[in-house]
Write a protein that holds these residues in place. Structure first.
Motif, PDB file in Angstrom:
ATOM      1  N   UNK A 387       0.855  -1.175   0.000  1.00  0.00           N
ATOM      2  CA  UNK A 387       0.000   0.000   0.000  1.00  0.00           C
ATOM      3  C   UNK A 387       0.896   1.231   0.000  1.00  0.00           C
ATOM      4  N   UNK A 388       0.295   2.407  -0.001  1.00  0.00           N
ATOM      5  CA  UNK A 388       1.054   3.649   0.022  1.00  0.00           C
ATOM      6  C   UNK A 388       0.988   4.388  -1.293  1.00  0.00           C
ATOM      7  N   UNK A 389       1.455   5.632  -1.263  1.00  0.00           N
ATOM      8  CA  UNK A 389       1.356   6.488  -2.432  1.00  0.00           C
ATOM      9  C   UNK A 389       2.069   5.936  -3.650  1.00  0.00           C
ATOM     10  N   UNK A 390       3.179   5.199  -3.450  1.00  0.00           N
ATOM     11  CA  UNK A 390       3.916   4.641  -4.568  1.00  0.00           C
ATOM     12  C   UNK A 390       3.140   3.624  -5.373  1.00  0.00           C
ATOM     13  N   UNK A 391       2.091   3.040  -4.784  1.00  0.00           N
ATOM     14  CA  UNK A 391       1.303   2.023  -5.499  1.00  0.00           C
ATOM     15  C   UNK A 391       0.417   2.636  -6.572  1.00  0.00           C
ATOM     16  N   UNK A 392       0.353   3.971  -6.630  1.00  0.00           N
ATOM     17  CA  UNK A 392      -0.430   4.597  -7.696  1.00  0.00           C
ATOM     18  C   UNK A 392       0.271   4.509  -9.046  1.00  0.00           C
ATOM     19  N   UNK A 393       1.521   4.047  -9.056  1.00  0.00           N
ATOM     20  CA  UNK A 393       2.254   3.852 -10.303  1.00  0.00           C
ATOM     21  C   UNK A 393       2.218   2.378 -10.685  1.00  0.00           C
ATOM     22  N   UNK A 394       1.412   1.981 -11.677  1.00  0.00           N
ATOM     23  CA  UNK A 394       1.361   0.572 -12.077  1.00  0.00           C
ATOM     24  C   UNK A 394       2.717   0.029 -12.521  1.00  0.00           C
ATOM     25  N   UNK A 395       3.493   0.838 -13.235  1.00  0.00           N
ATOM     26  CA  UNK A 395       4.793   0.363 -13.711  1.00  0.00           C
ATOM     27  C   UNK A 395       5.741   0.113 -12.545  1.00  0.00           C
ATOM     28  N   UNK A 396       5.701   0.964 -11.526  1.00  0.00           N
ATOM     29  CA  UNK A 396       6.571   0.756 -10.358  1.00  0.00           C
ATOM     30  C   UNK A 396       6.112  -0.470  -9.573  1.00  0.00           C
ATOM     31  N   UNK A 397       4.804  -0.691  -9.509  1.00  0.00           N
ATOM     32  CA  UNK A 397       4.314  -1.894  -8.844  1.00  0.00           C
ATOM     33  C   UNK A 397       4.827  -3.157  -9.537  1.00  0.00           C
ATOM     34  N   UNK A 398       4.802  -3.157 -10.850  1.00  0.00           N
ATOM     35  CA  UNK A 398       5.331  -4.318 -11.581  1.00  0.00           C
ATOM     36  C   UNK A 398       6.819  -4.491 -11.301  1.00  0.00           C
ATOM     37  N   UNK A 399       7.537  -3.375 -11.225  1.00  0.00           N
ATOM     38  CA  UNK A 399       8.972  -3.438 -10.920  1.00  0.00           C
ATOM     39  C   UNK A 399       9.192  -4.034  -9.527  1.00  0.00           C
ATOM     40  N   UNK A 400       8.393  -3.588  -8.540  1.00  0.00           N
ATOM     41  CA  UNK A 400       8.498  -4.155  -7.191  1.00  0.00           C
ATOM     42  C   UNK A 400       8.257  -5.660  -7.212  1.00  0.00           C
ATOM     43  N   UNK A 401       7.217  -6.103  -7.917  1.00  0.00           N
ATOM     44  CA  UNK A 401       6.919  -7.532  -7.972  1.00  0.00           C
ATOM     45  C   UNK A 401       8.086  -8.299  -8.582  1.00  0.00           C
ATOM     46  N   UNK A 402       8.701  -7.745  -9.633  1.00  0.00           N
ATOM     47  CA  UNK A 402       9.839  -8.414 -10.274  1.00  0.00           C
ATOM     48  C   UNK A 402      11.044  -8.471  -9.337  1.00  0.00           C
TER      49      UNK A 402
END
Length: 494
Positions: A387-402
């Protein structure tokens, strides 16, 4: 209607939820940070006024009565108030670095490690132990004038209700014995603060309750104080099963893992063990100092707008064309999953061919590597929510998952405010469907090829970090030696 209030570091928010947990309204107001020469302070009256304003705006639009309210907010720092809850001096933020020399000395002796073994909390410059000790040496009159050294949400709670209290989660850093859930006198003695013990607020177990006296919410509204933002987000994301974790991509990059095992002897003293509303259960927390704040700095420096981040991430290859970022931007260094008050950010691999996209991707990758380091140190074995403000970026979320190599359960909305409501409901005996309130809105799966690539990148990140920590420790040792020889380097604003 149920109201959750989250008094953040740079933004005050209040959200309204219906009985099913659906967020129906939210109001927010920014609050300023005064950052200068390693000092980071906030105006308490400005923070409280922002709370009153968002609550009054929400209350004016409610379509039904308020059943209860829950309060959460930023942790650590020192918020000195008098008997009426009024500020004695500006609040000292958790981001403050003025006590770094004092912490250097404690780390060079047995004080730092012994406090961790007693409390499960690894001190850092902006936590109440070093800050109070610094004030005792440099501003004793401020402590003499104060009735209580509160945490942020507790200051707001006292102003709203007149009740002087804190909760077991905020008290966990760094004075609470997690076994007895009471203040540890030996820790106060080791920090030279026994004569200031009267400044510590009574610990309500698990949270204090009261009724609002206005302004803001209607007078007489039932309200509960706590837990602070990290455990509140864990509640709001449904992270209570041992082994499950939460990553908060906010100003602070916080990694939390639920546990029913209290091990204060093994591993490097770092992070903290947060006492929860459930006896015998803790959150093993590794809250890195800087998350989205690091990316914000890079965006400001390069002139990139937030809405451009996703396109730049999509257009730039993994590995950022050789650009690397160690994302330790905080003036007070790092606190998790290790403590290095003098550690600073590093940017390498830059050439005239480097693009803005390379800089943005390298920063996002560096923050994700730091998250992996923290989650591994915290003992993640189960599901991971984010959660958090950074999750508003779908591309960054994918990067985190990777980078993390695992699925991410995305929990949207005001998760801390939701957790504050759930804590208040439990305290007041109001039955809510917790599973429904904490249901994830999406699941982001990792890409196997990119995950393998980032596993190698993570190993390289740890190697660079080891070298940077060695330089930071050498600097700290040199500073102590210079001070002993009368060199007079105060460091920062000390």
């Amino acid at each position: 209607m149920y109201v959750g209030i989250d008094v953040g570091t740079s933004m005050v928010k209040a959200a309204v939820f219906d009985a099913s947990g659906r967020q129906v309204a939210v109001e927010s107001r920014p609050v300023a940070l005064d950052i200068r020469d390693g000092f980071v302070e906030q105006d308490m009256d400005e923070v409280y006024a922002a709370v009153v304003e968002v609550l009054a705006t929400l209350a004016s639009g409610l379509t039904g009565p308020v059943e209860l309210a829950g309060l959460t907010g930023q942790g650590d720092g020192v918020w000195l108030v008098d008997a009426q809850g009024r500020p004695v001096r500006p609040a000292i933020s958790w981001m403050d670095g003025r006590a770094h020399e004092l912490l250097d000395a404690w780390m060079a002796s047995d004080v730092f490690g012994s406090v961790f073994r007693r409390t499960g909390s690894a001190m850092f410059p902006g936590c109440p132990g070093p800050v109070l000790a610094w004030l005792d040496r440099h501003e004793p009159k401020a402590l003499d004038a104060a009735t209580t050294a509160l945490y942020c949400k507790d200051m707001v709670f006292q102003r709203l209700t007149g009740v002087r209290a804190t909760d077991v989660s905020d008290a966990s850093m760094p004075f609470l014995d997690p076994r007895t859930r009471t203040y540890d006198d030996e820790t106060l003695a080791r920090l030279g603060l026994s004569h200031r013990s009267g400044l510590l607020a009574p610990v309500a177990d698990p949270v204090a309750v009261g009724e609002t006296r206005g302004p803001g919410l209607p007078p007489g509204t039932r309200i509960a104080d706590g837990p602070y933002d990290l455990p509140a987000c864990a509640l709001g994301a449904g992270v209570t099963r041992p082994g499950d974790g939460l990553l908060i991509v906010g100003t602070c990059l916080a990694s939390l893992v639920a546990t029913d095992v209290l091990d204060l002897e093994g591993g490097e003293p770092a992070g903290l063990h947060i006492s929860t509303d459930r006896r015998g259960q803790w959150l093993r927390a590794m809250p890195a100092m800087v998350g989205t704040a690091a990316l914000d700095w890079v965006l400001r420096t390069t002139g990139v707008r937030h809405e451009e981040v996703d396109a730049l991430l999509d257009a730039t290859p993994p590995g950022a064309n050789g650009v690397r970022v160690l994302p330790y931007f905080a003036p007070s260094g790092e606190r998790a999953p290790f403590v290095e008050p003098r550690l600073r950010a590093e940017l390498t691999g830059v050439s005239l061919e480097t693009t803005r996209g390379d800089l943005v991707r390298a920063t996002c990758e560096g923050i994700a590597f730091a998250a992996r380091h923290c989650l591994e140190a915290a003992g993640l074995t189960g599901d991971l929510a984010v959660c958090g403000g950074g999750t508003r970026s779908p591309a960054w979320l994918r990067l985190f998952a990777d980078v993390l190599g695992r699925p991410l359960r995305v929990v949207e909305g005001e998760v801390g405010a939701r957790g504050a409501v759930l804590a208040a409901a439990a305290r007041f005996g109001v039955d809510l469907d917790v599973a429904e309130w904490t249901r994830p809105t999406a699941v982001v799966e990792p890409d196997s090829g990119r995950a393998e690539f980032y596993t190698r990148g993570y190993a390289a990140h740890l190697a660079r970090l080891g070298e940077a920590r060695g330089r930071a420790r050498a600097e700290a040792a040199g500073g102590r030696a210079g001070a002993g020889a009368g060199a007079g380097w105060a460091g920062g604003a000390g």
